[in-house]
Motif scaffolding. Structure first.
Motif, PDB file in Angstrom:
ATOM      1  N   UNK A 669       8.351  25.782   4.934  1.00 38.45           N
ATOM      2  CA  UNK A 669       7.670  26.879   5.632  1.00 38.45           C
ATOM      3  C   UNK A 669       7.076  27.900   4.666  1.00 38.45           C
ATOM      4  N   UNK A 670       6.829  27.496   3.421  1.00 32.88           N
ATOM      5  CA  UNK A 670       6.225  28.415   2.446  1.00 32.88           C
ATOM      6  C   UNK A 670       4.705  28.330   2.438  1.00 32.88           C
ATOM      7  N   UNK A 671       4.102  27.350   3.118  1.00 23.80           N
ATOM      8  CA  UNK A 671       2.651  27.167   3.090  1.00 23.80           C
ATOM      9  C   UNK A 671       1.990  27.957   4.205  1.00 23.80           C
ATOM     10  N   UNK A 672       0.855  28.593   3.883  1.00 25.75           N
ATOM     11  CA  UNK A 672       0.116  29.336   4.896  1.00 25.75           C
ATOM     12  C   UNK A 672      -1.221  28.669   5.233  1.00 25.75           C
ATOM     13  N   UNK A 673      -1.508  27.551   4.588  1.00 29.28           N
ATOM     14  CA  UNK A 673      -2.719  26.795   4.941  1.00 29.28           C
ATOM     15  C   UNK A 673      -2.442  25.307   5.028  1.00 29.28           C
ATOM     16  N   UNK A 674      -1.896  24.730   3.942  1.00 33.39           N
ATOM     17  CA  UNK A 674      -1.722  23.278   3.871  1.00 33.39           C
ATOM     18  C   UNK A 674      -0.349  22.958   3.302  1.00 33.39           C
ATOM     19  N   UNK A 675       0.344  22.028   3.946  1.00 32.27           N
ATOM     20  CA  UNK A 675       1.617  21.490   3.447  1.00 32.27           C
ATOM     21  C   UNK A 675       1.454  20.006   3.194  1.00 32.27           C
ATOM     22  N   UNK A 676       1.812  19.574   1.986  1.00 29.80           N
ATOM     23  CA  UNK A 676       1.768  18.153   1.630  1.00 29.80           C
ATOM     24  C   UNK A 676       3.169  17.742   1.192  1.00 29.80           C
ATOM     25  N   UNK A 677       3.799  16.863   1.939  1.00 29.35           N
ATOM     26  CA  UNK A 677       5.139  16.371   1.630  1.00 29.35           C
ATOM     27  C   UNK A 677       5.006  15.033   0.911  1.00 29.35           C
ATOM     28  N   UNK A 678       5.585  14.936  -0.280  1.00 28.59           N
ATOM     29  CA  UNK A 678       5.527  13.713  -1.088  1.00 28.59           C
ATOM     30  C   UNK A 678       6.940  13.175  -1.243  1.00 28.59           C
ATOM     31  N   UNK A 679       7.127  11.885  -0.943  1.00 30.46           N
ATOM     32  CA  UNK A 679       8.484  11.331  -1.060  1.00 30.46           C
ATOM     33  C   UNK A 679       8.453   9.845  -1.386  1.00 30.46           C
ATOM     34  N   UNK A 680       9.475   9.418  -2.130  1.00 28.65           N
ATOM     35  CA  UNK A 680       9.739   8.000  -2.353  1.00 28.65           C
ATOM     36  C   UNK A 680      11.018   7.607  -1.634  1.00 28.65           C
ATOM     37  N   UNK A 681      12.001   8.497  -1.656  1.00 29.96           N
ATOM     38  CA  UNK A 681      13.240   8.257  -0.929  1.00 29.96           C
ATOM     39  C   UNK A 681      13.003   8.484   0.569  1.00 29.96           C
ATOM     40  N   UNK A 682      13.823   7.863   1.422  1.00 26.46           N
ATOM     41  CA  UNK A 682      13.654   8.076   2.874  1.00 26.46           C
ATOM     42  C   UNK A 682      13.772   9.550   3.233  1.00 26.46           C
ATOM     43  N   UNK A 683      12.992   9.980   4.188  1.00 24.73           N
ATOM     44  CA  UNK A 683      13.058  11.364   4.652  1.00 24.73           C
ATOM     45  C   UNK A 683      14.360  11.607   5.405  1.00 24.73           C
ATOM     46  N   UNK A 684      14.840  12.845   5.450  1.00 30.05           N
ATOM     47  CA  UNK A 684      15.981  13.153   6.316  1.00 30.05           C
ATOM     48  C   UNK A 684      15.697  12.713   7.742  1.00 30.05           C
ATOM     49  N   UNK A 685      16.753  12.340   8.442  1.00 32.64           N
ATOM     50  CA  UNK A 685      16.601  11.745   9.774  1.00 32.64           C
ATOM     51  C   UNK A 685      15.763  12.600  10.713  1.00 32.64           C
ATOM     52  N   UNK A 686      15.927  13.921  10.649  1.00 33.15           N
ATOM     53  CA  UNK A 686      15.205  14.792  11.568  1.00 33.15           C
ATOM     54  C   UNK A 686      13.704  14.755  11.349  1.00 33.15           C
ATOM     55  N   UNK A 687      13.275  14.378  10.138  1.00 30.84           N
ATOM     56  CA  UNK A 687      11.851  14.336   9.819  1.00 30.84           C
ATOM     57  C   UNK A 687      11.276  12.933   9.859  1.00 30.84           C
ATOM     58  N   UNK A 688      12.122  11.918   9.894  1.00 35.91           N
ATOM     59  CA  UNK A 688      11.640  10.541   9.788  1.00 35.91           C
ATOM     60  C   UNK A 688      10.791  10.174  11.002  1.00 35.91           C
TER      61      UNK A 688
END
Length: 688
Positions: A669-688
């Motif tokens: 929640x630090x972005x005020x225009x664009x958020x880009x999430x980058x991951x190789x490991x599985x996302x936490x269940x709530x976000x998957x």
């Protein structure tokens, strides 16, 4: 836009007039001669204070070239400029700021500016006559016919304006949204031109009772707190004479907000962390279990018992010899005095006991015909017999001596913590290997808070008039008590978000925290409408709230920004982060890369190798001004904002600490225009 070229030129000319008037005000202060007085007279002291006040006023009137002097205009119904002011007590102040406004027109800005003849050129946004700029609506226009907002370009040059006609409900237009969404870099800006009605109600709330603002990400709670402080300094200067202070979670956060109050004309407000406020060296580090116990409110009772356990009863009568006469004070009478003085603070009680005992001796002298004065009482109180009794019954101690014994002596700790702490909690408190002496002991940050608690039992702490506490949800109960002692007779504004609690002591509810602060009667207010964070980002982050256990509803956002959220799965995280940063740097605004604390160094290295050098939050107080690309350890992200944010490996952020889900919620929640999430490991269940 509905402006014309002639109107734009007229408004630019008015802005130039305002800047010239402000400069004349400053010169009038700076260039005024101060009469010289003869050394050693009261006039010299007055002269010195006058010079200091004049210098401060000169600093207050410095024109900030990149900050517009006004941002709005109110056109009132003819002859009704004061009808909008509902508070009768504020009428005189409103008259000062608006009586000479021509054609019932008021220019609203960050500070009051007047002509040589006293005519207001710009009216302070905090003045009652300016309040309708934030509160007037078509249904309740408060006497306002038209509200005008201005657009500014580089160097605070006026480039546009936009009118909102209250009678027809026309507007507001695009300037307000553009100002809210304007790209930024560096520290936080003020929001004085875009304060919303629900925010303004909190900004202008009375000094008492204290208020607590539960604010979801993007709702502007920090800005509300800072603008509220600026408003109170304007509206209640006499009641804030004992000092005001802003307390933040870390130095990076305070660096981020440091320019807001000066931009609003308040340049002398101190800003500190809790550690800086307590100001005791901390060189040791506690383990998680120890940290939790030391921050618990029950420690207040443990250290209280530890201190007062040193106060006992005299073993025999006091005998004071004066010349050939012996004066005796009975053991029982001294025991009574010690019991009565134990209701005071430790140092004052010890001193008071000595004086009371000395007073009994002097009374006996008077019965024998002597005429002792106050000097005799002081002499008896300092005498060896009285001192010997006090050293036995009420020994002179320091906070460090008491805490040293508590953390190194298992038997003493058990006696002080009996019925308060469990055996496991007591074991967590004890040093694994005791230090040889108080002087060689190494204290932790949590120990410093306990020492501060003890110091408050020794002597009274002077009270500030006002305290603003941000990110308060992470304070330990003992830290709250330390802050409360420093504002015992003043008011506080508490700001935070329970869902963003990441410390071992993060509170589950505001009433408990407010009780520890000594402000149980504070009013809790909720801000849940976001203006900065786009809806797609806040809705994505809000998926974590059920797992976090927040009992507040999901926040909402007024901004619907296409393309605000991107989630990328990759096999090469560093390469994906470099590409994401390169893409965002091609647009306007700041870019923050947030990752688990241990991963930041590797990411910075990868960015540097790709020709994208970055500043590091936490390593340099000016990191947020060093460039557009900033790397942020997740542990220091709270309270910061960036136009674009790249969050790296959410699963690693979660795994890094016990309250990792809350830490991830902060990062997302630090972005005020664009958020880009980058991951190789599985996302936490709530976000998957």
């Amino acid at each position: 836009m509905n402006e014309t070229r002639d109107d734009i030129e007229a408004e630019r000319a008015y802005l130039a007039r305002a800047r010239n008037a402000l400069e004349l005000m400053r010169r009038d202060v700076v260039d005024t001669e101060t009469p010289e007085f003869v050394s050693g007279t009261d006039e010299v002291w007055f002269n010195t204070v006058y010079r200091m006040a004049r210098a401060q006023r000169g600093r207050d009137l410095v024109d900030l070239p990149d900050v517009p002097l006004f941002f709005g205009r109110l056109d009132y119904e003819a002859g009704t400029v004061f009808d909008a002011v509902k508070d009768g007590a504020a009428q005189d102040e409103a008259a000062q700021d608006g009586a000479a406004a021509k054609e019932d027109r008021v220019y609203v800005g960050r500070r009051h500016v007047r002509d040589d003849d006293g005519t207001p050129v710009v009216v302070d946004w905090r003045a009652p006559v300016s309040m309708p700029f934030y509160r007037a609506t078509p249904k309740n226009p408060l006497g306002v016919v038209q509200r005008r907002r201005y657009g500014f370009g580089e160097g605070a040059g006026l480039t546009a304006y936009e009118d909102e006609v209250l009678a027809t409900g026309e507007g507001p237009g695009s300037l307000l949204a553009a100002e809210i969404e304007r790209p930024r870099s560096g520290p936080m800006r003020d929001i004085v031109a875009t304060i919303q009605p629900e925010q303004d109600e909190l900004v202008r709330a009375p000094l008492q009772p204290a208020i607590c603002v539960q604010g979801a990400p993007g709702t502007g709670k920090t800005a509300v707190g800072l603008h509220r402080l600026a408003y109170l300094l304007y509206a209640e200067p006499q009641r804030l004479g004992a000092g005001v202070l802003v307390v933040g979670p870390n130095r990076s956060f305070l660096s981020y907000i440091r320019n807001v109050l000066p931009a609003l004309g308040e340049v002398s407000v101190a800003q500190k962390t809790v550690e800086e406020l307590i100001d005791r060296p901390a060189t040791a580090v506690d383990g998680p279990a120890t940290l939790v116990v030391k921050g618990d409110a029950r420690m207040a009772e443990v250290v209280r018992r530890a201190l007062w356990s040193h106060v006992g009863e005299p073993a025999e009568d006091l005998v004071y010899v004066h010349g050939s006469t012996r004066y005796r004070v009975g053991q029982g009478r001294m025991t009574q005095i010690v019991a009565e003085m134990s209701q005071m603070r430790y140092a004052a009680g010890r001193e008071g006991s000595a004086k009371r005992i000395a007073g009994l001796v002097v009374m006996q002298m008077e019965r024998r015909g002597a005429t002792p004065d106050d000097r005799e009482v002081a002499a008896v109180a300092r005498s060896k017999p009285v001192k010997a009794v006090l050293d036995e019954v009420w020994p002179k101690l320091t906070p460090e001596q008491v805490l040293f014994r508590l953390l190194s002596d298992a038997g003493f700790l058990a006696a002080c913590a009996d019925g308060v702490l469990t055996a496991d909690e007591q074991a967590a408190l004890l040093w694994p290997k005791a230090y040889r002496s108080v002087k060689s002991a190494r204290w932790s940050a949590a120990d410093a808070v306990l020492l501060d608690e003890l110091a408050g039992l020794f002597d009274r702490v002077p009270s500030l008039s006002y305290l603003m506490i941000d990110e308060a949800q992470d304070l330990s109960p003992m830290q709250c008590r330390a802050l409360g002692r420093r504002c015992a007779n003043g008011s506080v504004t508490v700001l935070g978000d329970l869902a963003q609690g990441t410390s071992p002591w993060a509170t589950a509810d505001w009433p408990s925290l407010l009780t520890h602060l000594g402000k149980a009667d504070a009013t809790v207010c909720v801000l849940d409408r976001g203006f900065r964070v786009p809806a797609a980002i806040i809705e994505y982050a809000a998926r974590l709230l059920p797992a976090i256990g927040s009992h507040f509803g999901a926040p909402t956002s007024v901004r619907r920004t296409p393309g605000a959220l991107t989630v990328s799965s990759t096999v090469d995280v560093n390469a994906a982060v470099v590409e994401a940063c390169r893409e965002r740097l091609a647009a306007e605004g700041s870019v923050g890369v947030i990752a688990a604390d241990d991963d930041v160094a590797g990411l910075r290295s990868a960015l540097a190798d790709a020709g994208l050098p970055s500043a590091l939050v936490g390593a340099d107080e000016d990191a947020l001004e060093a460039g557009r690309l900033v790397c942020v350890p997740a542990g220091l992200a709270k309270g910061l904002e960036f136009d674009s944010v790249v969050v790296v490996e959410p699963a690693r952020i979660v795994a890094a600490e016990q309250r990792g889900l809350q830490r991830l919620y902060v990062a997302l929640t630090r972005a005020v225009s664009v958020l880009h999430v980058v991951h190789a490991e599985p996302l936490p269940a709530a976000l998957a």
